[in-house]
Design a protein around this motif. Structure first.
Motif, short mmCIF file in Angstrom:
data_model
loop_
_atom_site.label_atom_id
_atom_site.label_comp_id
_atom_site.label_asym_id
_atom_site.label_seq_id
_atom_site.Cartn_x
_atom_site.Cartn_y
_atom_site.Cartn_z
N ARG A 1 -7.45 24.97 17.18
CA ARG A 1 -8.32 24.02 16.49
C ARG A 1 -7.59 23.40 15.30
NH1 ARG A 1 -14.42 26.64 16.20
NH2 ARG A 1 -14.70 26.95 18.45
N VAL A 2 -8.12 22.25 14.89
CA VAL A 2 -7.56 21.57 13.72
C VAL A 2 -7.97 22.34 12.47
CG1 VAL A 2 -7.57 19.48 12.35
CG2 VAL A 2 -7.52 19.32 14.84
N ASN A 3 -6.99 22.73 11.66
CA ASN A 3 -7.32 23.44 10.42
C ASN A 3 -6.84 22.70 9.18
OD1 ASN A 3 -4.61 23.78 10.69
ND2 ASN A 3 -4.58 25.94 10.13
N SER A 4 -6.10 21.58 9.39
CA SER A 4 -5.66 20.79 8.25
C SER A 4 -5.23 19.41 8.73
CB SER A 4 -4.48 21.47 7.54
OG SER A 4 -3.37 21.56 8.40
N VAL A 5 -5.14 18.48 7.81
CA VAL A 5 -4.67 17.12 8.10
C VAL A 5 -3.68 16.71 7.02
CG1 VAL A 5 -6.78 16.43 9.29
CG2 VAL A 5 -6.58 16.07 6.82
N GLU A 6 -2.84 15.74 7.37
CA GLU A 6 -1.87 15.20 6.41
C GLU A 6 -2.23 13.75 6.14
OE1 GLU A 6 2.95 14.42 5.87
OE2 GLU A 6 2.17 15.33 7.71
N ALA A 7 -2.34 13.40 4.85
CA ALA A 7 -2.70 12.04 4.47
C ALA A 7 -1.46 11.15 4.48
CB ALA A 7 -3.33 12.03 3.07
N LEU A 8 -1.57 10.00 5.18
CA LEU A 8 -0.45 9.08 5.33
C LEU A 8 -0.89 7.68 4.90
CD1 LEU A 8 0.78 10.37 8.79
CD2 LEU A 8 1.81 10.83 6.56
N LEU A 9 -0.04 7.00 4.14
CA LEU A 9 -0.40 5.73 3.52
C LEU A 9 -0.15 4.56 4.46
CD1 LEU A 9 -1.30 4.32 0.89
CD2 LEU A 9 1.10 4.23 0.21
N ARG A 10 -1.06 3.58 4.44
CA ARG A 10 -0.92 2.33 5.20
C ARG A 10 -1.18 1.15 4.26
NH1 ARG A 10 0.96 5.54 7.95
NH2 ARG A 10 0.56 6.05 10.15
N TRP A 11 -0.46 0.03 4.50
CA TRP A 11 -0.63 -1.19 3.69
C TRP A 11 -0.99 -2.33 4.63
CZ3 TRP A 11 3.75 -4.07 0.56
CH2 TRP A 11 3.18 -5.13 -0.15
N ALA A 12 -2.19 -2.85 4.46
CA ALA A 12 -2.63 -4.02 5.23
C ALA A 12 -2.30 -5.26 4.41
CB ALA A 12 -4.12 -3.93 5.53
N HIS A 13 -1.12 -5.84 4.64
CA HIS A 13 -0.67 -7.01 3.88
C HIS A 13 -1.46 -8.23 4.35
CE1 HIS A 13 1.94 -10.13 2.22
NE2 HIS A 13 2.49 -9.19 1.46
N PRO A 14 -1.99 -9.04 3.44
CA PRO A 14 -2.83 -10.17 3.86
C PRO A 14 -2.08 -11.21 4.68
CG PRO A 14 -2.35 -10.27 1.51
CD PRO A 14 -1.89 -8.93 1.99
N ASP A 15 -0.78 -11.33 4.52
CA ASP A 15 0.00 -12.33 5.25
C ASP A 15 0.90 -11.72 6.32
OD1 ASP A 15 -1.07 -14.37 3.61
OD2 ASP A 15 0.43 -13.89 2.05
N LEU A 16 1.50 -10.56 6.00
CA LEU A 16 2.46 -9.95 6.91
C LEU A 16 1.83 -8.95 7.85
CD1 LEU A 16 5.38 -9.35 4.36
CD2 LEU A 16 5.02 -11.31 5.88
N GLY A 17 0.55 -8.66 7.69
CA GLY A 17 -0.12 -7.71 8.56
C GLY A 17 0.15 -6.28 8.14
N ASP A 18 -0.05 -5.33 9.06
CA ASP A 18 0.17 -3.91 8.76
C ASP A 18 1.66 -3.63 8.64
OD1 ASP A 18 -2.53 -3.47 8.83
OD2 ASP A 18 -2.55 -2.83 10.93
#
Length: 991
Positions: A741-758
């Motif tokens: 079972r899942v017992n932990s998660v890792e937080a990962l950063l994303r940037w949704a750029h308004p012009d260049l996209g993800d």
């Protein structure tokens, strides 16, 4: 084998002596590790290894008969121990019975039957200090994993030996400090005793009392004085323990009498301190040793009066004394000098006439000092003034020249000046010419006086004959000081014995001090001129490499541009930035980084023409000016030559390192007509070379300019992204192998750029790190991740751990702990549900400070994980210092588990080590069923990768936490693990 490793670690903690440690390790390998035999050997003289510990079956041969050679010319070298010791690398034989190089040992009838054997060297600072031999019964059983564990075992032993050696040195230093303290107390007490004394006998007794009561390390003291018309020394006073019978011992100063040797005889005759560290074993003191004499040290210090030996001060230590200690020797000499001073006080005669003449000489020399304009003029005028005022037979100034064995006569005057100039005087004690007054004064930095020079010359074996006429009978040498210490000696010679009384010498010291003051004045003037030159040099050159700095580079580039403009030719600027320099500097330390920069500077100088210029602008940035270049091909050829010159590896701090360079090129006048434009454009081209894979060069062009502008725009947008809420977090689950079972998660950063996209993290995280924006971004990631975890709990979901990555800049931020406390308080997240992931390189920048930060984080209840484990400088001794609870195996070892034997061995070893240290082991980058099966079989604790789930938005996590999980895959519906294999590149919020 892990049991043996554990037993070895326990032995390290419990053992206080190397021999005991060796035996415990051998016992552990045999009894706990299942080896047939184990032995430890250390080097002795004549290229032999001596057996110091052995365990197991070794055929019953006497241990004393087991010897192994490290010489390549010995039959006993044809084995494993010799090559391992010489090369510093393990030597392995997996077929002991058929290995030709082991024939000598197999032919020995007493040798047991072994299947395989290994020799692993013990190392200290890269050099072998001994060898461990390990024997097993089964052939071909020493695989990479076993050899790796044996190496770790021996590394731990080497680490422990270093600690034992350091502790022994500390104890020796403490004993030396205690002896010095006691002796200094005795010296202070003798000063008071001398001032309180009313006569010589009372002074002798009080001095002995003072020494005996000086401290626990001092046992007793006694004084014997010379009797008239006899070579015997008479007992004068004694104090302290075990002095019964000392009054009746026979002491002589006759060198032909056995009672005239020992310590006292040479000390009296040579006027030098003599020490025996243990009189019961010293052949010099054997005539006075009885069967019940307890071991102790002793020193004999001569007592002088008027430059002549008149007695001996014996100082007895409470036990055997330490090794040679110049400080304690000097303190004992100081005590004797105080007693000698007291003797002169009690027998001082009125010599006012001589003092009056000396005052006249002092006045004359002061006038000479004020009038002298040069050093040579000062030396000669002082000598002439002193001779004229005090009627010396000669006055001479000797100067010590660096590297010379003999003094230089800088000035001399008086009737005997021809004699002084015909002889040689030395500052060295091993030269006969250096044992007289002049050499002694120079070496000790104190006045050296002989009121009977003939006796003194006989005592020091003066190499020159005594002249019948115009010869001097007394002398005094006083050290002359410059800015850097003793610079020379001022020697006075007089025709009368006993001429140099204390008062007289005190005046001579004042005279010498005045001359020293003048010397320091000249020295300061010279240093001022040198400092001005040095300041000018430092203003234009790099202090580390000696290359021109930015200021000098700009001046030289301006000159090159002017010459090129005048000759209608071209010049080029090559901007060089070292690749991977920060990794080396952070991992091995600034000293290694500095050594790398010095080596690079030398390589650049060696591969360029004398007409070219190499400069360092700062950090790892170098620039080259190529003058009078013909075309781009010639410039590129030089650039390629520089890249090839940088490529060979170098050894730094015991590690083999390799660095490359990225070169940007701008040409005058094509890419700029002034120094600023050329340097800027070469810098822009260098960044293009880095972006295209490094270890390459690029010429400046308009396309590169547009790329640089794009980077500036991205930086500007990154500064606004946080305020405009353009960032989001995705979460990648970690699967608990035990419960599936899942017992932990890792937080990962994303940037949704308004012009260049993800934008992928690698597109903007390095830029955030470089600009410092990673600090507020990382703070936002930490707060958002913790708040999200609390929100899931409010929804009734089971508790899970939230893993958040710390970037290097965050870890070094002085506000990190404050931010952590605020986030935990504001969000209400339980500290044990937060795990911070760091890399080893962060802590390695400053291990001591890094451990303090980790301890502070761990004290708050927050968990800690080492990310990318196995790619840095991992070692058990280092990992034990980190207060961590989790290690994450880097995906580079997981990717090829199905095909790569070495990756499987490394992964297995990491899991085993983590288990041994009680740590949770996580494998990241798991993308195939084969990888999953391998890791589960090795009892890896947690798995993370696209096989189970890619990073998903927070809204998809609750579905993954439900108990309906029936297969390894946790992917959202319709997703397939294989589809994401190409996306296995590292995603991190903190870098």
């Amino acid at each position: 084998m892990y049991a043996a490793l554990s037993a070895t670690n326990e032995a390290i903690l419990r053992t206080r002596a190397p021999e005991e440690l060796f035996q415990r390790v051998c016992d552990a390998v045999v009894h706990e590790g299942g080896f047939k035999s184990a032995a430890a050997l250390v080097p002795e003289q004549n290229n032999w290894l001596r057996l110091v510990a052995i365990a197991g079956d070794y055929g019953g041969k006497p241990v004393s008969d087991i010897r192994m050679s490290i010489s390549t010319r010995s039959d006993r070298e044809h084995g494993l121990a010799g090559p391992a010791f010489r090369t510093g690398q393990p030597a392995i034989s997996n077929d002991y019975q058929h290995d030709e190089k082991l024939r000598f040992w197999r032919d020995d009838a007493s040798e047991p039957t072994y299947g395989a054997a290994a020799a692993v060297p013990m190392l200290k600072a890269g050099a072998s200090t001994g060898v461990f031999l390990f024997y097993v019964e089964e052939a071909y059983s020493l695989n990479h994993e076993i050899i790796g564990l044996l190496k770790r075992l021996v590394e731990n032993v080497s680490f422990a030996l270093g600690n034992l050696e350091a502790e022994a040195e500390r104890q020796r230093a403490e004993r030396a400090r205690r002896r010095a303290s006691d002796m200094f107390a005795a010296l202070s007490a003798t000063n008071t005793a001398i001032l309180r004394s009313r006569n010589v006998n009372e002074m002798f007794q009080l001095v002995c009392d003072s020494v005996a009561k000086g401290g626990q390390s001092l046992g007793a003291a006694a004084i014997f004085v010379k009797e008239p018309d006899t070579p015997l020394l008479k007992f004068a006073a004694a104090s302290g323990g075990h002095i019964a019978g000392i009054e009746g011992i026979t002491l002589s100063i006759d060198p032909d009498d056995k009672y005239g040797q020992g310590l006292h005889g040479p000390a009296f005759r040579e006027q030098q301190l003599y020490i025996s560290h243990d009189v019961t074993t010293d052949p010099r003191t054997s005539p006075w040793i009885q069967a019940d004499t307890f071991p102790h040290g002793c020193a004999a210090v001569p007592l002088l009066k008027g430059g002549q030996s008149v007695g001996i001060l014996l100082i007895f230590f409470a036990r055997t004394s330490g090794r040679k200690d110049e400080g304690i020797k000097q303190l004992m000499m100081d005590i004797a000098e105080n007693v000698s001073f007291g003797l002169d006080l009690f027998e001082r005669e009125d010599r006012q006439q001589r003092l009056s003449r000396m005052f006249s000489a002092l006045s004359a020399t002061n006038e000479a000092i004020m009038r002298a304009e040069t050093r040579d003029e000062l030396y000669q005028m002082v000598c002439e003034a002193a001779v004229k005022g005090a009627k010396f037979t000669s006055t001479t100034i000797f100067l010590a020249e660096p590297g010379d064995d003999f003094f230089r006569v800088a000035g001399s005057a008086g009737p005997n000046v021809d004699i002084m100039r015909s002889r040689r005087y030395s500052p060295r004690a091993d030269f006969p010419e250096g044992r007289g007054l002049t050499g002694t004064a120079y070496r000790t930095g104190k006045p050296s006086v002989a009121n009977d020079t003939r006796a003194n010359e006989k005592a020091v074996r003066w190499p020159y004959p005594v002249l019948p006429r115009r010869s001097s009978k007394a002398g005094a040498a006083l050290p002359l000081y410059g800015q850097r210490g003793v610079a020379g000696v001022l020697l006075f010679m007089a025709a009368e014995k006993g001429a140099f009384t204390d008062e007289f010498v005190e005046l001579l010291q004042r005279l010498a001090e005045n001359v020293s003051h003048a010397l320091r004045t000249f020295d300061r003037a010279d240093e001022q001129r040198e400092a001005e030159k040095r300041i000018e040099y430092l203003a234009t050159h790099d202090s580390l490499t000696g290359l021109p700095n930015r200021v000098m580079f700009n001046q030289l580039l301006d000159q090159s541009i002017k010459v090129a403009r005048r000759n209608a030719s071209k010049c080029a600027v090559l901007f060089i930035d070292l690749d991977r320099f920060k990794i080396i500097n952070d991992s091995l330390g600034h000293a290694a980084g500095d050594a790398l920069l010095v080596e690079v500077a030398g390589r650049l100088r060696s591969c360029l023409r004398e007409s070219d210029v190499v400069a360092r602008l700062g950090g790892d940035e170098f620039v080259v000016i190529l003058n009078d270049v013909r075309d781009r091909n010639a410039i590129e050829a030089t650039g390629r030559k520089i890249l090839a010159c940088l490529l060979p590896s170098m050894h730094l701090e015991g590690h083999e390192c390799r660095t490359t360079g990225s070169i940007g090129i701008a040409i005058y006048p094509d890419n700029g007509t002034d120094a600023q434009a050329l340097t800027r454009n070469a810098d822009i081209a260098m960044y293009a070379a880095k972006e295209y894979g490094k270890n390459d060069l690029r010429f400046f062009s308009s396309e590169i300019t547009s790329q640089s502008i794009e980077r500036l725009m991205l930086e500007a947008n990154l500064r606004k992204a946080l305020d405009q809420n353009q960032f989001a977090l995705h979460y990648q689950p970690k699967l608990d192998v035990a419960t599936n079972r899942v017992n932990s998660v890792e937080a990962l950063l994303r940037w949704a750029h308004p012009d260049l996209g993800d934008l992928p993290p690698m597109k903007f995280i390095p830029l955030a790190e470089e600009t410092g924006l990673i600090i507020p971004i990382g703070r936002w990631v930490l707060r958002t991740a913790c708040a999200q975890n609390v929100e899931w709990q409010r929804q009734g979901l089971p508790e899970i751990t939230m893993a958040v990555n710390l970037s290097p800049r965050q870890f070094l931020d002085e506000n990190l702990l404050r931010d952590l406390d605020e986030v935990l308080h504001e969000t209400g997240l339980a500290p044990h549900l937060l795990q911070l992931e760091i890399t080893e390189s962060m802590v390695m920048q400053n291990v001591e400070q890094g451990i303090r930060v980790l301890d502070a984080i761990r004290s708050r209840g927050v968990r800690l994980a080492i990310d990318d484990f196995g790619t840095g400088y991992s070692s058990m001794s280092l990992m034990k210092q980190f207060p961590i609870d989790t290690i994450k195996i880097d995906r580079s070892f997981i990717r090829d588990l199905a095909e790569n034997e070495e990756d499987r061995a490394i992964t297995t070893a990491i899991i085993s080590m983590g288990k041994a240290l009680g740590l949770t082991v996580v494998a990241e980058g798991v993308e195939t069923a084969e990888q999953d099966a391998f890791l589960r079989h090795r009892a890896c604790d947690e798995l993370q990768g696209h096989l189970f789930s890619k990073p998903v938005p927070a809204a998809e996590i609750p579905r993954l936490l439900t108990p309906q999980v029936t297969s390894p895959s946790l992917q959202p519906q319709g997703a397939q693990a294989g589809r994401h294999k190409q996306n296995g590149s590292r995603e991190r919020a903190g870098r």
